[in-house]
Design a protein around this motif. Structure first.
Motif, mmCIF file in Angstrom:
data_model
loop_
_atom_site.group_PDB
_atom_site.id
_atom_site.type_symbol
_atom_site.label_atom_id
_atom_site.label_comp_id
_atom_site.label_asym_id
_atom_site.label_seq_id
_atom_site.Cartn_x
_atom_site.Cartn_y
_atom_site.Cartn_z
ATOM 1 N N GLU A 1 -0.137 -1.354 7.750
ATOM 2 C CA GLU A 1 0.104 0.065 7.984
ATOM 3 C C GLU A 1 1.058 0.278 9.158
ATOM 4 N N LEU A 38 5.267 8.280 -4.502
ATOM 5 C CA LEU A 38 5.009 8.821 -3.164
ATOM 6 C C LEU A 38 6.207 8.705 -2.220
ATOM 7 N N ARG A 89 0.091 4.464 -0.391
ATOM 8 C CA ARG A 89 -0.429 5.668 0.268
ATOM 9 C C ARG A 89 -0.530 5.461 1.768
ATOM 10 N N GLU A 100 -1.778 5.499 5.498
ATOM 11 C CA GLU A 100 -3.095 5.334 6.126
ATOM 12 C C GLU A 100 -3.971 4.292 5.427
ATOM 13 N N THR A 101 -3.482 3.678 4.344
ATOM 14 C CA THR A 101 -4.302 2.701 3.624
ATOM 15 C C THR A 101 -3.829 1.261 3.818
ATOM 16 N N TYR A 116 0.836 -1.204 0.000
ATOM 17 C CA TYR A 116 0.000 0.000 0.000
ATOM 18 C C TYR A 116 0.875 1.261 0.000
ATOM 19 N N GLU A 149 6.750 6.666 0.183
ATOM 20 C CA GLU A 149 6.275 6.513 1.565
ATOM 21 C C GLU A 149 6.351 5.060 2.044
ATOM 22 N N ARG A 170 4.750 0.798 8.248
ATOM 23 C CA ARG A 170 5.207 1.853 7.336
ATOM 24 C C ARG A 170 6.393 2.638 7.900
#
Length: 336
Positions: free
Chosen positions: A187, A179, A141, A143-144, A139, A181, A190
């Motif tokens: 999550e 991104l 992005r 928060e996803t 993921y 990130e 991350r």
């Protein structure tokens, strides 16, 4: 197993493949439906897949219904002679297509989105569960990424049918664009030390892949040492402790990890008998008699004890590793 990810537009992909292969990493993931990928993708893909094949690396590719147009090829089976032996199906493939592709490729299903009815439709169509892989998304992005409870619930479903589970951790250092990130499945991983994230996943799934291209800070070396030799690497700050391998006692203490064979007969004078915080490294001094010299790592905050010297601490980024230690674990302490 441990795997890497490489991408067609990454100019360092060749170096990454060679580095991983030389460490004994024999699995790699690539995506063939990322919209940001531009340029002469087929020629680039052929070069990278040939390199991976030369180094004995097996490639699994993420594909979608748009992959054929994206790469300018006629059918998915055209990927086989290019060296792709496994494909991971994104959403949208019907049951008949899934079953047909399973006769050619090692097949990975989307473990993050598939429900049990959909899984049973595939298995009921004649695909043997043991020939499948349940492979979670990454993921990009923030928060996803997946919630941990949902992740484990999905995994229970696949374990019930004997299907191995793969998932991603973010890379160390270089993060994939646009991104930048990180590319985790969970999550919570991350912003975590990628090595700690990898150790955690190894304890729950069969395959752990680095989602980003970055494998700096000896990430692959340390993950393979844990996977193959059960050696967990922890970085510490200490002027008195030496770098090297130590073994934890097999019995589990409530407050500390006890390092075997660290007691000494020489004097250990009381020094820095301060309060101990989570991750503090201590040595028992002369006041503890026959325990003198025993090295421990604190599992939680503890008060000062005139019989215990504080001689260092685990670096903050590696604190999450403490919760992953097992009784009798071999640990490799690296002095920073």
């Amino acid at each position: 197993m441990i795997g890497i990810s490489f991408y067609l537009q990454d100019p360092h992909a060749e170096t990454q493949i060679i580095h991983a292969a030389n460490l004994g990493v024999k699995r790699a993931f690539t995506s063939l439906h990322i919209p940001e990928e531009k340029g002469d993708l087929v020629k680039r893909m052929i070069r990278l897949l040939k390199l991976a094949e030369d180094y004995g690396m097996e490639i699994h590719a993420d594909v979608s219904l748009n992959t054929l147009d994206h790469l300018g090829i006629n059918k998915f089976t055209d990927l086989w002679p290019l060296g792709i032996k496994g494909i991971r199906l994104d959403d949208g493939f019907d049951k008949e297509t899934v079953i047909s592709l399973s006769k050619v490729f090692s097949l990975s299903l989307n473990a993050s989105t598939l429900n049990e009815d959909e899984l049973l439709a595939v298995v009921g169509g004649g695909v043997e569960p043991e020939s499948l892989i349940a492979w979670h998304n990454f993921y990009p992005r923030p928060e996803t990424g997946l919630e941990e409870e949902f992740f484990h619930e999905q995994n229970k479903m696949f374990k019930k049918y004997g299907i191995p589970i793969f998932a991603f951790i973010p890379g160390a250092g270089s993060k994939r664009g646009p991104l930048h990130e990180g590319l985790p499945t969970l999550e919570k991983h991350r912003l975590m030390n990628p090595y700690a994230a990898g150790i955690e996943l190894i304890q729950h799934v069969e395959g752990v892949y680095v989602g980003d291209q970055g494998t700096e800070d000896n990430l692959l070396e340390n993950l393979t040492a844990y996977k193959n030799l059960n050696i967990l690497t922890i970085r510490v700050e200490s002027r008195l402790l030496q770098s090297g391998q130590y073994k934890l006692r097999p019995d589990v203490s409530q407050d500390v990890f006890r390092l075997q064979n660290t007691r000494v007969t020489a004097n250990v004078e009381p020094s820095n008998t301060a309060a101990r915080s989570l991750g503090s490294i201590t040595m028992d001094n002369d006041a503890y008699g026959r325990y003198r010299g025993e090295v421990q790592i604190c599992k939680r905050d503890l008060g000062a004890n005139h019989r215990v010297n504080v001689i260092g601490r685990v670096i903050e980024e590696d604190i999450p590793l403490l919760s992953l230690l097992k009784p009798g674990q071999t640990i490799k302490l690296i002095i920073e």
